[in-house]
Write an enzyme that holds these catalytic residues in place. Structure first.
Site, short mmCIF file in Angstrom:
data_model
loop_
_atom_site.label_atom_id
_atom_site.label_comp_id
_atom_site.label_asym_id
_atom_site.label_seq_id
_atom_site.Cartn_x
_atom_site.Cartn_y
_atom_site.Cartn_z
N TYR A 7 44.44 23.31 25.70
CA TYR A 7 43.82 24.63 25.67
C TYR A 7 43.49 25.00 24.22
CZ TYR A 7 46.05 24.78 30.29
OH TYR A 7 46.47 24.49 31.56
N PRO A 24 45.84 29.37 41.33
CA PRO A 24 46.53 29.90 42.52
C PRO A 24 45.73 30.91 43.32
CG PRO A 24 47.33 30.99 40.55
CD PRO A 24 46.40 29.90 40.08
N GLY A 30 41.92 31.76 44.81
CA GLY A 30 40.56 31.25 45.04
C GLY A 30 40.02 31.79 46.35
N PRO A 58 33.58 30.98 53.09
CA PRO A 58 33.30 32.38 53.43
C PRO A 58 34.26 32.97 54.46
CG PRO A 58 31.26 31.14 53.25
CD PRO A 58 32.37 30.14 53.13
#
Length: 282
Positions: A56, A203, A205, A209
Site C-alpha cells: 500500500y 467485505p 460488495g 442486481p
C-alpha cells in the site's frame, strides 16, 4: 450473543470489527491530513485492529499510520503484510517471498511503523517461485528473533493452509469474502475449526442486481445501510471473522463501526445466506 472480540493466535485480543487502511491517501497536503483524522477517529471509536501492507504505497501507508498514531495506545494492533514488491510489469508488482526479500521488507516495516516487533505479520501472497518452506521458514526465523509476534497468510486455499501449518503456526488468514462472494467458504470453515482469525478483505460488495436489491431491502427494514448489513452478516457468520472495511472518510468509518451493534433476525440472516453460492453445497 455475537462475540465482540477475538484472540489472534490464542492470546492477542482485538475487537472483531477492524479497519483497513489501504484507501487512506498518503500523499502530502489536505488529503494526508484527512487520512490522519480517519485513522485517529478509528482508534477513538474503539477499533483495535488496523490492517496495512508494504504494497500500500510501497511503505507510505505504514509511515502514514505511524505518523498519525504513534505512540500507539495500549491494545492497538497494526498488522502488515510482506511478500509483494514493486515491478515494471503491467500490474506494477510481483511476488517476492525469498527469505532475503522478506527479511528486508520486515526491517523496513519495523522502521516505518516505529516498532521493535510486528505483532501480526501476514504473507501477502504465496510466492510460486520460492519453496513454501523457505518463505515460511524465514518468517519463523524472524519470529524466533522477536521481530514478529504471529504469522498469517493471505489468499490461500485449504490445501495451502494445511501445508503452511505443517511448517509454522498460522494465526490468521486474509482472503476475499463477503455476503455476496463466498468462494472461500471452505477456508473460513478450516480457520474456524483451528481457531485461526479470518480477515475478509473487500467485505462489502453489491454483487449481482438481485443481491443488491435484497441487501437494500434488509437495510431498509433495519434503518441501516447495505454496507452495514453486509458487515453485520459477516460478524454474525462466524466468531472467527474479523472484517477490515476500509474508507478514506470519517463519516463512512463511523457508519462501518456502527454496524457492530446491528442485529439481524433469523429470517433476515436466512435471506442473506442465499445471496451467493457456497462451494460444495447444492
Amino acid at each position: 450473543m455475537t462475540a465482540t472480540t477475538f484472540r489472534i493466535g490464542g492470546d492477542l485480543s482485538v475487537r472483531r470489527l477492524g479497519f483497513g487502511a489501504m484507501r487512506l491517501p498518503a500523499g502530502p497536503g489536505p488529503a494526508r491530513e484527512a487520512s490522519f483524522q480517519v485513522a485517529r477517529r478509528a482508534v477513538e471509536l474503539g477499533v483495535t485492529l488496523i490492517d496495512t501492507a508494504h504494497m500500500y504505497g510501497w511503505g507510505a501507508n505504514e509511515e502514514l499510520l505511524a505518523e498519525a498514531l504513534h505512540p500507539y495506545p495500549d491494545g492497538l494492533l497494526i498488522a502488515t503484510k510482506v511478500g509483494i514488491v514493486r515491478s515494471d510489469s503491467a500490474e506494477g508488482w510481483k511476488h517476492d517471498a525469498r527469505p532475503e526479500a522478506l527479511r528486508e521488507q520486515v526491517e523496513h516495516a519495523l522502521r516505518r511503523l516505529r516498532v521493535e516487533r510486528i505483532e501480526l505479520l501476514q504473507l501477502h501472497r504465496l510466492d510460486p517461485g520460492t519453496p513454501l518452506a523457505d518463505q515460511l521458514g524465514a518468517l519463523r526465523e524472524l519470529r524466533t528473533e522477536g521481530k514478529v509476534g504471529r504469522i498469517g497468510l493471505s489468499e490461500v486455499t485449504v490445501a495451502e493452509l494445511d501445508r503452511a501449518r505443517e511448517i509454522v503456526d498460522i494465526a490468521s488468514v486474509q482472503n476475499r469474502y463477503s455476503v455476496v462472494d463466498r468462494a472461500h467458504e471452505p477456508v473460513l470453515a478450516a480457520c474456524e475449526a483451528a481457531g485461526i482469525a479470518f480477515l475478509p478483505w473487500r467485505p462489502v460488495g453489491g454483487g449481482a442486481p438481485g443481491a443488491s436489491a435484497e441487501l437494500a431491502a434488509v437495510a431498509a427494514e433495519l434503518d441501516a445501510t447495505p454496507a452495514q448489513v453486509s458487515l453485520a452478516w459477516l460478524l454474525d457468520r462466524s466468531p472467527a471473522v474479523l472484517p477490515i472495511p476500509g474508507t478514506g472518510r470519517v463519516e463512512h468509518l463511523e457508519e462501518n463501526v456502527a454496524a457492530a451493534t446491528l442485529r439481524l433476525t433469523p429470517a433476515q440472516r436466512e435471506r442473506l445466506d442465499r445471496l451467493a453460492p457456497v462451494p460444495g453445497r447444492a
